[in-house]
Motif scaffolding. Structure first.
Motif, mmCIF file in Angstrom:
data_model
loop_
_atom_site.group_PDB
_atom_site.id
_atom_site.type_symbol
_atom_site.label_atom_id
_atom_site.label_comp_id
_atom_site.label_asym_id
_atom_site.label_seq_id
_atom_site.Cartn_x
_atom_site.Cartn_y
_atom_site.Cartn_z
ATOM 1 N N PRO A 1 0.793 -1.226 0.000
ATOM 2 C CA PRO A 1 0.000 0.000 0.000
ATOM 3 C C PRO A 1 0.830 1.285 0.000
ATOM 4 O O PRO A 1 0.276 2.371 -0.034
ATOM 5 N N THR A 2 2.142 1.172 0.037
ATOM 6 C CA THR A 2 2.997 2.352 0.085
ATOM 7 C C THR A 2 2.917 3.120 -1.234
ATOM 8 O O THR A 2 3.191 2.558 -2.293
ATOM 9 N N PRO A 3 2.523 4.402 -1.180
ATOM 10 C CA PRO A 3 2.477 5.185 -2.409
ATOM 11 C C PRO A 3 3.885 5.373 -2.968
ATOM 12 O O PRO A 3 4.827 5.633 -2.222
ATOM 13 N N VAL A 4 4.026 5.246 -4.276
ATOM 14 C CA VAL A 4 5.324 5.376 -4.931
ATOM 15 C C VAL A 4 5.280 6.526 -5.926
ATOM 16 O O VAL A 4 4.356 6.633 -6.724
ATOM 17 N N ILE A 5 6.296 7.379 -5.846
ATOM 18 C CA ILE A 5 6.504 8.433 -6.830
ATOM 19 C C ILE A 5 7.749 8.045 -7.613
ATOM 20 O O ILE A 5 8.811 7.847 -7.025
ATOM 21 N N VAL A 6 7.617 7.915 -8.908
ATOM 22 C CA VAL A 6 8.763 7.586 -9.741
ATOM 23 C C VAL A 6 9.461 8.888 -10.121
ATOM 24 O O VAL A 6 8.826 9.823 -10.588
ATOM 25 N N LEU A 7 10.770 8.930 -9.905
ATOM 26 C CA LEU A 7 11.601 10.044 -10.337
ATOM 27 C C LEU A 7 12.618 9.443 -11.302
ATOM 28 O O LEU A 7 13.485 8.669 -10.897
ATOM 29 N N SER A 8 12.470 9.759 -12.574
ATOM 30 C CA SER A 8 13.252 9.074 -13.592
ATOM 31 C C SER A 8 13.710 10.034 -14.680
ATOM 32 O O SER A 8 13.056 11.039 -14.949
ATOM 33 N N ALA A 9 14.818 9.691 -15.302
ATOM 34 C CA ALA A 9 15.275 10.443 -16.464
ATOM 35 C C ALA A 9 14.556 9.978 -17.726
ATOM 36 O O ALA A 9 14.634 10.621 -18.763
ATOM 37 N N LYS A 10 13.848 8.872 -17.622
ATOM 38 C CA LYS A 10 13.122 8.337 -18.774
ATOM 39 C C LYS A 10 11.832 9.129 -18.978
ATOM 40 O O LYS A 10 10.931 9.062 -18.155
ATOM 41 N N ALA A 11 11.784 9.845 -20.088
ATOM 42 C CA ALA A 11 10.662 10.748 -20.338
ATOM 43 C C ALA A 11 9.776 10.301 -21.490
ATOM 44 O O ALA A 11 8.856 11.022 -21.873
ATOM 45 N N ALA B 1 2.521 3.257 -9.784
ATOM 46 C CA ALA B 1 3.065 4.516 -9.275
ATOM 47 C C ALA B 1 1.935 5.522 -9.123
ATOM 48 O O ALA B 1 1.025 5.584 -9.942
ATOM 49 N N ARG B 2 1.992 6.305 -8.054
ATOM 50 C CA ARG B 2 0.979 7.335 -7.834
ATOM 51 C C ARG B 2 1.271 8.594 -8.638
ATOM 52 O O ARG B 2 0.365 9.363 -8.955
ATOM 53 N N ASP B 3 2.557 8.818 -8.935
ATOM 54 C CA ASP B 3 2.939 9.953 -9.770
ATOM 55 C C ASP B 3 4.270 9.633 -10.433
ATOM 56 O O ASP B 3 4.964 8.710 -10.024
ATOM 57 N N TYR B 4 4.611 10.397 -11.463
ATOM 58 C CA TYR B 4 5.822 10.153 -12.237
ATOM 59 C C TYR B 4 6.430 11.504 -12.560
ATOM 60 O O TYR B 4 5.811 12.318 -13.236
ATOM 61 N N PRO C 1 12.357 21.424 -6.995
ATOM 62 C CA PRO C 1 11.933 21.057 -5.644
ATOM 63 C C PRO C 1 10.444 21.342 -5.433
ATOM 64 O O PRO C 1 9.758 20.597 -4.744
ATOM 65 N N GLU C 2 9.955 22.394 -6.059
ATOM 66 C CA GLU C 2 8.545 22.746 -5.920
ATOM 67 C C GLU C 2 7.640 21.664 -6.511
ATOM 68 O O GLU C 2 6.590 21.344 -5.946
ATOM 69 N N ASP C 3 8.052 21.109 -7.663
ATOM 70 C CA ASP C 3 7.269 20.036 -8.276
ATOM 71 C C ASP C 3 7.245 18.800 -7.378
ATOM 72 O O ASP C 3 6.213 18.151 -7.225
ATOM 73 N N MET C 4 8.394 18.482 -6.791
ATOM 74 C CA MET C 4 8.465 17.321 -5.906
ATOM 75 C C MET C 4 7.595 17.533 -4.665
ATOM 76 O O MET C 4 6.843 16.648 -4.270
ATOM 77 N N ILE C 5 7.674 18.699 -4.073
ATOM 78 C CA ILE C 5 6.862 19.002 -2.884
ATOM 79 C C ILE C 5 5.382 18.934 -3.217
ATOM 80 O O ILE C 5 4.587 18.359 -2.473
ATOM 81 N N SER C 6 5.002 19.498 -4.354
ATOM 82 C CA SER C 6 3.600 19.461 -4.776
ATOM 83 C C SER C 6 3.121 18.031 -4.956
ATOM 84 O O SER C 6 2.013 17.668 -4.528
ATOM 85 N N CYS C 7 3.939 17.211 -5.559
ATOM 86 C CA CYS C 7 3.608 15.816 -5.787
ATOM 87 C C CYS C 7 3.400 15.089 -4.452
ATOM 88 O O CYS C 7 2.413 14.365 -4.257
ATOM 89 N N ILE C 8 4.287 15.303 -3.510
ATOM 90 C CA ILE C 8 4.192 14.683 -2.183
ATOM 91 C C ILE C 8 2.943 15.162 -1.459
ATOM 92 O O ILE C 8 2.208 14.368 -0.868
ATOM 93 N N ASN D 1 0.186 16.203 -2.687
ATOM 94 C CA ASN D 1 -1.018 15.632 -3.306
ATOM 95 C C ASN D 1 -1.281 14.209 -2.853
ATOM 96 O O ASN D 1 -2.417 13.753 -2.833
ATOM 97 N N ILE D 2 -0.216 13.502 -2.494
ATOM 98 C CA ILE D 2 -0.373 12.120 -2.060
ATOM 99 C C ILE D 2 -0.729 12.023 -0.582
ATOM 100 O O ILE D 2 -1.543 11.194 -0.193
ATOM 101 N N ILE D 3 -0.125 12.884 0.217
ATOM 102 C CA ILE D 3 -0.437 12.810 1.650
ATOM 103 C C ILE D 3 -1.613 13.688 1.932
ATOM 104 O O ILE D 3 -2.406 13.549 2.717
#
Length: 65
Positions: free
Chosen positions: A21-31, A44-47, A54-61, A63-65
């Motif tokens: 059940p752990t939400p996963v955010i993928v951070l990848s160079a593969k676009a 994945a909950r987000d990609y 950093p703002e995009d990462m914080i926003s993504c987090i 949205n999940i929590i």
């Protein structure tokens, strides 16, 4: 127990099999669209594509929590 890692990070297929059940955010160079779709298809909950702000990462987090 730590999840098994594949060459490109955590093995999402294994997490999906175990119904983790752990939400996963993928951070990848593969676009490529296929890579992003695969990430979501494996649960994945987000990609995010590197580099991301950093703002995009914080926003993504947030949205999940």
């Amino acid at each position: 127990m730590e999840p098994k890692r594949c060459q490109n990070g955590i093995n999402l297929e294994k997490m999906k099999e175990n119904k983790n059940p752990t939400p996963v955010i993928v951070l990848s160079a593969k676009a490529e669209k296929a890579d992003i779709e695969k990430g979501f298809g494996l649960g994945a909950r987000d990609y995010l594509v590197k580099p991301c702000s950093p703002e995009d990462m914080i926003s993504c987090i947030e949205n999940i929590i």
